[in-house]
Design a protein around this motif. Structure first.
Motif, PDB file in Angstrom:
ATOM      1  N   LEU A 109       0.825  -1.215   0.000  1.00 17.32           N
ATOM      2  CA  LEU A 109       0.000   0.000   0.000  1.00 17.32           C
ATOM      3  C   LEU A 109       0.857   1.263   0.000  1.00 17.32           C
ATOM      4  O   LEU A 109       0.505   2.252  -0.636  1.00 17.32           O
ATOM      5  CB  LEU A 109      -0.940   0.014   1.219  1.00 17.32           C
ATOM      6  N   SER A 110       1.972   1.217   0.695  1.00 20.17           N
ATOM      7  CA  SER A 110       2.823   2.409   0.753  1.00 20.17           C
ATOM      8  C   SER A 110       3.460   2.722  -0.594  1.00 20.17           C
ATOM      9  O   SER A 110       3.854   3.853  -0.842  1.00 20.17           O
ATOM     10  CB  SER A 110       3.900   2.254   1.820  1.00 20.17           C
ATOM     11  N   ARG A 111       3.535   1.723  -1.485  1.00 22.88           N
ATOM     12  CA  ARG A 111       4.122   1.946  -2.809  1.00 22.88           C
ATOM     13  C   ARG A 111       3.100   2.412  -3.839  1.00 22.88           C
ATOM     14  O   ARG A 111       3.465   2.764  -4.954  1.00 22.88           O
ATOM     15  CB  ARG A 111       4.819   0.676  -3.275  1.00 22.88           C
ATOM     16  N   LEU A 112       1.820   2.414  -3.451  1.00 27.04           N
ATOM     17  CA  LEU A 112       0.794   2.972  -4.331  1.00 27.04           C
ATOM     18  C   LEU A 112       0.819   4.487  -4.230  1.00 27.04           C
ATOM     19  O   LEU A 112       1.331   5.044  -3.262  1.00 27.04           O
ATOM     20  CB  LEU A 112      -0.594   2.465  -3.920  1.00 27.04           C
ATOM     21  N   THR A 113       0.233   5.142  -5.202  1.00 26.84           N
ATOM     22  CA  THR A 113       0.109   6.597  -5.094  1.00 26.84           C
ATOM     23  C   THR A 113      -0.908   6.922  -4.014  1.00 26.84           C
ATOM     24  O   THR A 113      -1.720   6.082  -3.629  1.00 26.84           O
ATOM     25  CB  THR A 113      -0.352   7.224  -6.429  1.00 26.84           C
ATOM     26  N   ALA A 114      -0.874   8.127  -3.523  1.00 25.94           N
ATOM     27  CA  ALA A 114      -1.809   8.529  -2.471  1.00 25.94           C
ATOM     28  C   ALA A 114      -3.252   8.404  -2.950  1.00 25.94           C
ATOM     29  O   ALA A 114      -4.136   7.986  -2.202  1.00 25.94           O
ATOM     30  CB  ALA A 114      -1.516   9.960  -2.025  1.00 25.94           C
ATOM     31  N   ARG A 115      -3.503   8.744  -4.209  1.00 25.00           N
ATOM     32  CA  ARG A 115      -4.859   8.649  -4.743  1.00 25.00           C
ATOM     33  C   ARG A 115      -5.329   7.196  -4.797  1.00 25.00           C
ATOM     34  O   ARG A 115      -6.443   6.879  -4.395  1.00 25.00           O
ATOM     35  CB  ARG A 115      -4.919   9.276  -6.131  1.00 25.00           C
ATOM     36  N   GLN A 116      -4.461   6.296  -5.281  1.00 24.55           N
ATOM     37  CA  GLN A 116      -4.818   4.880  -5.348  1.00 24.55           C
ATOM     38  C   GLN A 116      -5.094   4.330  -3.958  1.00 24.55           C
ATOM     39  O   GLN A 116      -6.069   3.617  -3.735  1.00 24.55           O
ATOM     40  CB  GLN A 116      -3.697   4.077  -6.010  1.00 24.55           C
ATOM     41  N   ARG A 117      -4.214   4.666  -3.028  1.00 22.85           N
ATOM     42  CA  ARG A 117      -4.362   4.188  -1.660  1.00 22.85           C
ATOM     43  C   ARG A 117      -5.655   4.705  -1.041  1.00 22.85           C
ATOM     44  O   ARG A 117      -6.396   3.975  -0.398  1.00 22.85           O
ATOM     45  CB  ARG A 117      -3.140   4.644  -0.857  1.00 22.85           C
ATOM     46  N   THR A 118      -5.968   5.970  -1.269  1.00 22.12           N
ATOM     47  CA  THR A 118      -7.181   6.560  -0.704  1.00 22.12           C
ATOM     48  C   THR A 118      -8.427   5.888  -1.259  1.00 22.12           C
ATOM     49  O   THR A 118      -9.355   5.575  -0.510  1.00 22.12           O
ATOM     50  CB  THR A 118      -7.217   8.078  -0.992  1.00 22.12           C
ATOM     51  N   VAL A 119      -8.449   5.629  -2.546  1.00 21.50           N
ATOM     52  CA  VAL A 119      -9.605   4.960  -3.148  1.00 21.50           C
ATOM     53  C   VAL A 119      -9.784   3.565  -2.553  1.00 21.50           C
ATOM     54  O   VAL A 119     -10.901   3.171  -2.197  1.00 21.50           O
ATOM     55  CB  VAL A 119      -9.476   4.903  -4.685  1.00 21.50           C
ATOM     56  N   LEU A 120      -8.691   2.813  -2.405  1.00 18.14           N
ATOM     57  CA  LEU A 120      -8.795   1.471  -1.836  1.00 18.14           C
ATOM     58  C   LEU A 120      -9.241   1.503  -0.372  1.00 18.14           C
ATOM     59  O   LEU A 120     -10.050   0.682   0.056  1.00 18.14           O
ATOM     60  CB  LEU A 120      -7.467   0.726  -1.959  1.00 18.14           C
ATOM     61  N   VAL A 121      -8.727   2.453   0.386  1.00 14.65           N
ATOM     62  CA  VAL A 121      -9.128   2.563   1.795  1.00 14.65           C
ATOM     63  C   VAL A 121     -10.611   2.886   1.895  1.00 14.65           C
ATOM     64  O   VAL A 121     -11.351   2.274   2.675  1.00 14.65           O
ATOM     65  CB  VAL A 121      -8.285   3.629   2.527  1.00 14.65           C
ATOM     66  N   ARG A 145     -14.071   3.796 -10.323  1.00 11.04           N
ATOM     67  CA  ARG A 145     -13.989   2.407 -10.805  1.00 11.04           C
ATOM     68  C   ARG A 145     -12.650   2.132 -11.467  1.00 11.04           C
ATOM     69  O   ARG A 145     -12.011   1.116 -11.197  1.00 11.04           O
ATOM     70  CB  ARG A 145     -15.119   2.124 -11.787  1.00 11.04           C
ATOM     71  N   SER A 146     -12.229   3.018 -12.340  1.00  9.32           N
ATOM     72  CA  SER A 146     -10.971   2.780 -13.048  1.00  9.32           C
ATOM     73  C   SER A 146      -9.779   2.872 -12.099  1.00  9.32           C
ATOM     74  O   SER A 146      -8.839   2.078 -12.199  1.00  9.32           O
ATOM     75  CB  SER A 146     -10.816   3.754 -14.213  1.00  9.32           C
ATOM     76  N   THR A 147      -9.830   3.807 -11.165  1.00 12.75           N
ATOM     77  CA  THR A 147      -8.743   3.915 -10.194  1.00 12.75           C
ATOM     78  C   THR A 147      -8.698   2.689  -9.297  1.00 12.75           C
ATOM     79  O   THR A 147      -7.624   2.175  -8.987  1.00 12.75           O
ATOM     80  CB  THR A 147      -8.906   5.196  -9.341  1.00 12.75           C
ATOM     81  N   THR A 148      -9.856   2.187  -8.894  1.00 14.55           N
ATOM     82  CA  THR A 148      -9.910   0.967  -8.084  1.00 14.55           C
ATOM     83  C   THR A 148      -9.323  -0.203  -8.859  1.00 14.55           C
ATOM     84  O   THR A 148      -8.500  -0.962  -8.327  1.00 14.55           O
ATOM     85  CB  THR A 148     -11.360   0.646  -7.674  1.00 14.55           C
ATOM     86  N   HIS A 149      -9.715  -0.346 -10.102  1.00 12.21           N
ATOM     87  CA  HIS A 149      -9.211  -1.439 -10.942  1.00 12.21           C
ATOM     88  C   HIS A 149      -7.689  -1.358 -11.081  1.00 12.21           C
ATOM     89  O   HIS A 149      -6.986  -2.357 -10.877  1.00 12.21           O
ATOM     90  CB  HIS A 149      -9.882  -1.383 -12.319  1.00 12.21           C
ATOM     91  N   ARG A 150      -7.185  -0.181 -11.410  1.00 11.70           N
ATOM     92  CA  ARG A 150      -5.736  -0.018 -11.579  1.00 11.70           C
ATOM     93  C   ARG A 150      -4.989  -0.204 -10.259  1.00 11.70           C
ATOM     94  O   ARG A 150      -3.887  -0.761 -10.234  1.00 11.70           O
ATOM     95  CB  ARG A 150      -5.435   1.364 -12.160  1.00 11.70           C
TER      96      ARG A 150
END
Length: 185
Positions: A109-121, A145-150
């Motif tokens: 999770l720490s290696r994801l971008t902040a936006r990706q991490r926020t969407v997943l959280v 949806r697309s950010t979650t998928h990526r």
């Protein structure tokens, strides 16, 4: 703030700060210091409006999300660290060890971008529907949806050992190959 409101605020912080800190740690990508700063700033903002807040926990969580969005917008894209040789792959953790899996997940999770991490959280830890996540982040449902998928695809790439886990957290049996085999007498 009057004495009663101060006491209510102190009680809220004492009762809910650990749960809020867990969310902040996830939003900050596992960086506990950044998460503590994020939570502290959110509580300071909430304290200033405490007497007008109807649902304090929802209000503080909203502040956490928005502050994290502001951080990633200000920070821009992080640059990757280039090294001469690729790092060696760590051994896959034992699926029965929940602590090791949490460490692997936190590192990924720490290696994801902040936006990706926020969407997943927001989607999976907070269990919010896509429409609510889109409203909180100020974007469309399609973007969520697309950010979650990526993000999930990137997470699977960063931590392939997590792919062995099924939806219930149990290890999946290895897949069987049922392709035709030539048999010679």
């Amino acid at each position: 703030m009057d004495v009663e409101a101060q006491e209510n605020f102190r009680e809220f912080v004492a009762n809910r700060s650990s749960a809020l800190l867990k969310t902040a740690v996830l939003l900050a990508g596992g960086d506990r210091h950044a998460a503590e700063d994020l939570l502290q700033n959110a509580l300071i903002k909430a304290a200033g409006r405490w007497q007008r807040i109807d649902e304090p926990e929802a209000y503080v969580r909203q502040i956490l999300y928005r502050q994290q969005i502001s951080r990633w917008r200000l920070k821009g894209r992080r640059r990757e660290l280039s090294v001469a040789e690729p790092p060696e792959h760590a051994a896959a953790p034992d699926a029965s060890s929940a602590a090791e899996l949490r460490l692997v997940l936190r590192a990924a999770l720490s290696r994801l971008t902040a936006r990706q991490r926020t969407v997943l959280v927001l989607r999976y830890f907070e269990d919010l529907p896509e429409a609510d996540v889109a409203r909180l982040l100020g974007c469309s449902v399609g973007t969520v949806r697309s950010t979650t998928h990526r993000s999930l695809a990137r997470l699977r790439t960063l931590a392939p050992e997590l792919a062995a886990l099924g939806p219930d957290g149990a290890e999946q049996p290895p897949s069987r190959d049922f392709s035709p085999v030539e048999v010679r007498p």
